[in-house]
Enzyme design. Structure first.
Site, PDB file in Angstrom:
ATOM      1  CD  GLN A 162       8.736   4.173  -9.746  1.00 43.83           C
ATOM      2  OE1 GLN A 162       8.206   4.191  -8.655  1.00 43.83           O
ATOM      3  NE2 GLN A 162       9.800   3.304 -10.131  1.00 43.83           N
ATOM      4  NE  ARG A 207      15.807  -0.912 -13.051  1.00 48.44           N
ATOM      5  CZ  ARG A 207      14.814  -0.638 -12.643  1.00 48.44           C
ATOM      6  NH1 ARG A 207      13.511  -0.797 -13.489  1.00 48.44           N
ATOM      7  NH2 ARG A 207      14.550  -0.620 -11.397  1.00 48.44           N
ATOM      8  NE  ARG A 265       8.037   2.456 -14.255  1.00 43.52           N
ATOM      9  CZ  ARG A 265       7.353   1.931 -14.689  1.00 43.52           C
ATOM     10  NH1 ARG A 265       6.842   2.278 -15.363  1.00 43.52           N
ATOM     11  NH2 ARG A 265       6.999   1.182 -13.709  1.00 43.52           N
ATOM     12  N   GLY A 266       9.418  -0.244 -15.449  1.00 40.70           N
ATOM     13  CA  GLY A 266       8.330  -1.146 -15.614  1.00 40.70           C
ATOM     14  C   GLY A 266       8.605  -2.797 -16.734  1.00 40.70           C
ATOM     15  CB  ALA A 267       9.018  -6.083 -15.927  1.00 39.26           C
ATOM     16  CG  ASN A 297       5.776  -5.690  -8.187  1.00 38.44           C
ATOM     17  OD1 ASN A 297       6.480  -5.290  -9.190  1.00 38.44           O
ATOM     18  ND2 ASN A 297       5.169  -4.988  -7.466  1.00 38.44           N
ATOM     19  CE  LYS A 298      10.480   0.364  -7.609  1.00 35.52           C
ATOM     20  NZ  LYS A 298      11.841  -0.384  -8.147  1.00 35.52           N
ATOM     21  CG  ASP A 305      10.039  -5.730 -11.936  1.00 32.76           C
ATOM     22  OD1 ASP A 305       9.093  -5.433 -10.825  1.00 32.76           O
ATOM     23  OD2 ASP A 305      10.237  -4.978 -12.500  1.00 32.76           O
TER      24      ASP A 305
HETATM   25  O1  MRU Z   1      11.680   0.629 -10.971  1.00 33.74           O
HETATM   26  P1  MRU Z   1      10.503  -0.275 -11.593  1.00 33.74           P
HETATM   27  O2  MRU Z   1       9.670   1.090 -11.505  1.00 33.74           O
HETATM   28  O3  MRU Z   1      11.135  -0.671 -13.639  1.00 33.74           O
HETATM   29  O4  MRU Z   1       9.926  -0.812 -10.906  1.00 33.74           O
HETATM   30  C1  MRU Z   1       8.534  -1.463 -11.899  1.00 33.74           C
HETATM   31  C2  MRU Z   1       7.527  -1.875 -10.947  1.00 33.74           C
HETATM   32  O5  MRU Z   1       8.190  -2.742  -9.679  1.00 33.74           O
HETATM   33  C3  MRU Z   1       6.781  -3.205 -11.387  1.00 33.74           C
HETATM   34  O6  MRU Z   1       5.285  -3.462 -10.771  1.00 33.74           O
HETATM   35  C4  MRU Z   1       7.091  -4.561 -12.197  1.00 33.74           C
HETATM   36  O7  MRU Z   1       8.180  -3.201 -13.081  1.00 33.74           O
HETATM   37  C5  MRU Z   1       5.325  -4.824 -13.356  1.00 33.74           C
HETATM   38  S1  MRU Z   1       5.390  -3.286 -14.394  1.00 33.74           S
HETATM   39  C6  MRU Z   1       4.057  -4.831 -15.219  1.00 33.74           C
END
Ligand code: MRU
Length: 350
Positions: A198, A91, A48-50, A249-250, A239
């Site tokens: 996370q 996603r 996970r993470g963009a 973002n999250k 994201d």
């Molecule tokens: O659902 P996730 O864990 O993929 O969400 C991740 C985030 O919101 C991060 O802040 C974002 O992807 C940036 S990662 C460098």
């Protein structure tokens, strides 16, 4: 000790994804031999993470392309395009996924005379390029952003934006790491980041590994921390960023931004320019993923809410650009007005 990479490969037949659902208890890699397995790992948040999602999909597409056993280029391209379409649905919010697929598609479009073998090789090379770029871009974001973090500051961060989320040193976490490595005596408040934690599972693990002074806090304690002057700056990841600077973002990031404004605390976003979506003009057009109720009603596989209770679980929210002091990218920091500044950075070289 360096953090293990979120994804790696030794051959073009198999890739290994660090299963982030199991961290920090277990460091276990999932072996993936098909794009379907990679997409599943993305959907289930094993990776996970963009930027890491972008990298995983790129190498997943390259992996599956190796298995297309035809000589006719047209047939190959048809199968490849179908594969890309399925992959793009893994996603919805992180635009890096679509961006990475477009880069893989460009390999085909830009090599009209190439045979199937050549295309397969070039697709693999592009996945490797994306992996290497993630490392470089994070370092550049860290260099540009570390100036914002002064000696003695208390930094608040959210979710996980580190090695696990990019394969490099991270975006928001890359800035924190760079400031720390340059000798600044900083302290980081890490939000738990409900519902999937996370922050407490992944960010705390990464910072602990680097010996960066850190304290874990609940997401809902942030108003109190800010109001009692415990936070000097907030740095988060992204994201998807709309052309006007609105940032997805999250979920919970928007709350942090509003609280930061109310308390006069600088609020920064850090992201590579691949997270910028030129097709989306404002934040309300960004698709927001809604995930399974169970992520809220259950904890570690055990039901914590009473039987019959339903939950609503949006995974992201949008912070309007007006709350964001600046967006740290690999090409520099976009300042207000964010839209114009981002546009300039997109055409600038590092
Ligand atoms: O659902 P996730 O864990 O993929 O969400 C991740 C985030 O919101 C991060 O802040 C974002 O992807 C940036 S990662 C460098």
């Amino acid at each position: 000790m360096p953090i293990k990479p979120p994804i790696y490969w030794n051959t073009t037949a198999e890739i290994f994804i660090l299963d982030q659902r199991k961290l920090p208890r277990k460091e276990q890699y999932l072996a993936c031999r098909s794009l379907r397995q990679v997409v599943n790992a993305i959907k289930k948040l094993a990776i996970r993470g963009a930027p890491a999602i972008g990298l995983a999909i790129a190498v997943g597409v390259a992996l599956e392309a190796q298995k297309i056993e035809v000589d006719d280029v047209q047939v190959f391209v048809k199968k490849f395009e179908k594969m890309c379409k399925n992959a793009s649905e893994a996603r919805p919010t992180a635009v890096n996924l679509i961006w990475a697929i477009e880069r893989m598609r460009a390999v085909i479009i830009e090599n009209p005379g190439a045979d199937v073998d050549r295309l397969k090789k070039n697709l693999w090379k592009m996945a490797e390029k994306i992996r290497d770029e993630n490392i470089e871009l994070d370092m550049a974001i860290g260099r540009h952003g570390q100036d914002l973090v002064k000696d003695g500051m208390n930094v608040l961060t959210y979710c996980n934006t580190g090695t696990l989320a990019t394969g490099g040193c991270g975006t928001a976490l890359g800035i924190i790491r760079t400031a720390w490595k340059r000798g600044k005596r900083i302290h980081v408040y890490v939000c738990e980041t409900r519902p999937l934690l996370q922050g407490s599972r992944l960010t705390a693990w990464e910072l602990l590994n680097d010996n960066v002074p850190m304290t874990l806090v609940t997401d809902n304690s942030v108003g109190y921390l800010m109001e009692t002057k415990k936070i000097d700056i907030v740095i988060v990841g992204a994201d998807r960023i709309a052309t006007n600077g609105d940032t997805a973002n999250k979920v919970g990031t928007y709350t942090l931004a509003v609280l930061a404004k109310e308390n006069g605390i600088p609020f920064y976003v850090a992201a590579p320019l691949s997270t910028f979506d030129p097709a989306i003009k404002k934040g309300s057009n960004i698709p927001i993923e809604v995930r399974d109720d169970k992520e809220v009603t259950h904890l570690n596989g055990k039901k914590i809410a009473p039987v019959g209770v339903r939950a609503y679980n949006p995974a992201f929210d949008v912070t309007p650009g007006k709350y964001i002091w600046g967006i740290v990218t690999e090409n520099g920091i976009a300042k207000k007005p964010l839209g114009r500044s981002l546009k300039r950075l997109l055409t600038r070289t590092r």
